[in-house]
Design a protein around this motif. Structure first.
Motif, PDB file in Angstrom:
ATOM      1  N   GLN A  67       0.742  -1.276   0.020  1.00 38.22           N
ATOM      2  CA  GLN A  67       0.025  -0.031  -0.107  1.00 38.22           C
ATOM      3  C   GLN A  67       0.985   1.275   0.139  1.00 38.22           C
ATOM      4  O   GLN A  67       1.705   1.425   0.875  1.00 38.22           O
ATOM      5  CB  GLN A  67      -1.115  -0.036   1.121  1.00 38.22           C
ATOM      6  N   PRO A 116      -3.175   6.954  -0.572  1.00 39.85           N
ATOM      7  CA  PRO A 116      -2.954   5.523  -0.738  1.00 39.85           C
ATOM      8  C   PRO A 116      -3.570   4.996  -2.128  1.00 39.85           C
ATOM      9  O   PRO A 116      -4.648   5.023  -2.271  1.00 39.85           O
ATOM     10  CB  PRO A 116      -3.539   4.985   0.472  1.00 39.85           C
ATOM     11  N   VAL A 127     -12.181  -7.394  -3.841  1.00 39.90           N
ATOM     12  CA  VAL A 127     -10.767  -6.892  -3.331  1.00 39.90           C
ATOM     13  C   VAL A 127     -10.920  -5.338  -2.908  1.00 39.90           C
ATOM     14  O   VAL A 127     -10.539  -4.862  -2.044  1.00 39.90           O
ATOM     15  CB  VAL A 127      -9.567  -7.391  -3.769  1.00 39.90           C
ATOM     16  N   ASN A 154     -13.292  -3.322  -3.403  1.00 40.97           N
ATOM     17  CA  ASN A 154     -14.417  -2.799  -2.504  1.00 40.97           C
ATOM     18  C   ASN A 154     -14.153  -2.937  -1.017  1.00 40.97           C
ATOM     19  O   ASN A 154     -14.488  -2.244  -0.037  1.00 40.97           O
ATOM     20  CB  ASN A 154     -15.829  -3.741  -2.810  1.00 40.97           C
ATOM     21  N   TRP A 155     -13.316  -4.153  -0.798  1.00 39.80           N
ATOM     22  CA  TRP A 155     -12.978  -4.432   0.729  1.00 39.80           C
ATOM     23  C   TRP A 155     -11.818  -3.506   1.171  1.00 39.80           C
ATOM     24  O   TRP A 155     -11.879  -3.073   2.393  1.00 39.80           O
ATOM     25  CB  TRP A 155     -12.601  -5.865   0.752  1.00 39.80           C
ATOM     26  N   THR A 156     -10.990  -3.074   0.377  1.00 44.15           N
ATOM     27  CA  THR A 156      -9.739  -2.235   0.915  1.00 44.15           C
ATOM     28  C   THR A 156     -10.350  -0.889   1.144  1.00 44.15           C
ATOM     29  O   THR A 156      -9.687  -0.227   2.115  1.00 44.15           O
ATOM     30  CB  THR A 156      -8.561  -2.077  -0.214  1.00 44.15           C
ATOM     31  N   ASN A 157     -11.411  -0.642   0.558  1.00 44.70           N
ATOM     32  CA  ASN A 157     -12.127   0.581   0.798  1.00 44.70           C
ATOM     33  C   ASN A 157     -11.205   1.872   0.324  1.00 44.70           C
ATOM     34  O   ASN A 157     -11.615   3.057   0.776  1.00 44.70           O
ATOM     35  CB  ASN A 157     -12.568   1.026   2.105  1.00 44.70           C
ATOM     36  N   LEU A 158     -10.053   1.635  -0.361  1.00 42.85           N
ATOM     37  CA  LEU A 158      -9.413   2.744  -1.081  1.00 42.85           C
ATOM     38  C   LEU A 158     -10.153   3.310  -2.218  1.00 42.85           C
ATOM     39  O   LEU A 158     -10.600   2.606  -2.723  1.00 42.85           O
ATOM     40  CB  LEU A 158      -7.968   2.510  -1.141  1.00 42.85           C
TER      41      LEU A 158
END
Lengths: 292, 292
Positions: free
Chosen positions: A9, A22, A44, A46-50
């Protein structure tokens, strides 16, 4: 099938940790693209939310060092700004590549040329971008959602994302705006714009700007430091100021979100040809693996 | 001073990767709490962009295995649900602790007892939580922002976060709601509520519920799978149904965000004493280090 893949990241447009934007980067160089579905990559991201998560694959283009796939929490993007730079930084580290000055990346918008300065700064040359006017209704709607007036007609710039650039009188005005995000989202959706780039000049300068990027229709009210937005702004500024020679533009962004991003863009005018690039520093913050 | 600290990002309330609620966990067991400021921790949590980021320190309580500090992108929280579970999972892995059934964690709300089932499921017993009515104006405002009516009076439950629980007729109704987040945020801010827990029963059951958690005033429109919300709901349900014996409640959450969270809560009634717990599965997705 489950994989454990190398993960980084990276903080982009800063050399101070946690002050930039990030991007999560997943190294898929040791698997093939048919081993991971778009649906999995979307899950993935959607889950990292970045704002963006990228996947690096081997490229079939002989001149390209790698292929990039870029996902927001909701969609795949053809190209994006800070993810291009953060992903290049991660690729160099993943592959322990040193002392290069040019890299080539396969994207959904073709081959992208990246430059690595001796300082470590990474920049890339954008594909040609159209600029066009927007409907009076859209312009009025954005004005209302921002609560301030533009100093020139807002225009749409297609740099992959479709950004409306909205120039206000000065940097302080830009910094102080508190958008009505529900309204802004509504207008973006009606006119199928990605969002809005707000900018104001520092002390009347034609090359120093404060910028902000709003994309509530994409699930990101305010992006901390936005590379594609900086390209759209630069394209707009050239249209507005008609720079007569190659010009570097310094943009700061992210202060309202506790960040301190620094973007350097360039309008390159070589003979009759004009091109646009954006770049800056990038540092890896998280280093490890991801189980997919 | 800069540190490279062990880092994990854990998916909570699921055993399927990317279907739960992520929490970033930073292992500070090898540094002391005065070596990292609250401001630094807040900056990290703002940057990860997850609903919560936690930091594990050594505890000075002799009975505690560790101390937890919990940050949203905007604030420090005294206690939270899924971060408690994800952080315990990470602690067990960081310290290679196996075959334990009880763990004790120092939080800003006192010592929290965690249970680890033989299946690996982790649950924790919540501190006692008050339940109280809300102003008619708040209730009407929430009703308007959700576009639907409650089947019983919404109530406020203080479980660390201050959740208003709003029960609708059934699970389908709960799933279908499209809140006006600007309106919901406005009301939460006026009445100083963290946000709203929406729930509906599955087929009229008193122990199976679909749930959603909205906290736009905290910068999170919808939390994918919310542990503290499940505690608030469980407290509310006991107030509503007056369970006469120890009762396990199964909650699903996150479908509207592409997740599939499974929460198991419990109203424990032992003699005249009632307590509440919440728990579920957790899996580590990202494993590595973070540079702070």
């Amino acid at each position: 099938m489950a994989f454990i893949l190398p993960f980084k990241q990276v903080d982009v447009f800063t050399n101070v940790p946690f002050k930039g934007n990030p991007v999560a980067v997943i190294n898929c160089l040791n698997i093939t693209e048919d081993q991971i579905s778009s649906k999995q990559m979307q899950a993935v991201a959607n889950w990292t939310n970045l704002s963006e998560t990228t996947f690096i694959f081997k490229s079939s283009h002989p001149e390209c060092h790698y292929k990039i796939r870029i996902f927001t929490p909701l969609n795949e993007l053809p190209l994006a700004g800070h993810p291009m730079i953060g992903t290049c930084k991660a690729f160099l580290e993943f592959t322990e590549t040193k002392n290069v000055s040019k890299m080539y990346c396969e994207s959904k918008l073709g081959v992208i040329e990246l430059s690595i300065a001796s300082t470590g700064e990474i920049s890339f040359k954008a594909p040609p971008a159209d600029i066009e006017g927007i409907a009076a209704e859209a312009s009025a709607g954005y004005q209302k959602s921002l609560g301030c007036e533009p100093v020139a007609s807002p225009k749409l710039v297609r740099v992959g994302p479709k950004w409306v650039v909205f120039l206000v009188s000065d940097a302080e005005k830009c910094y102080g705006v508190n958008p009505d995000f529900a309204k802004l989202k509504h207008i973006s959706n009606i006119f199928e714009h990605t969002g809005l780039i707000l900018a104001g000049s520092k002390s009347g300068s034609m090359t120093n700007f404060e910028m902000r990027a709003f994309a509530p229709a994409e699930g990101v009210d305010e992006d901390p430091v936005c590379g594609s937005g900086s390209l759209a702004l630069t394209r707009y500024l050239h249209d507005h100021f008609k720079y007569s020679e190659t010009t570097q533009i310094n943009i700061t962004e992210g202060g309202r979100l506790g960040r301190d991003g620094h973007i350097k863009t360039c309008v390159s005018i070589i003979e009759s040809e004009t091109s646009y690039s954006t770049g800056g520093d990038a540092i890896t913050i998280i280093n490890g693996t991801i189980s997919i």
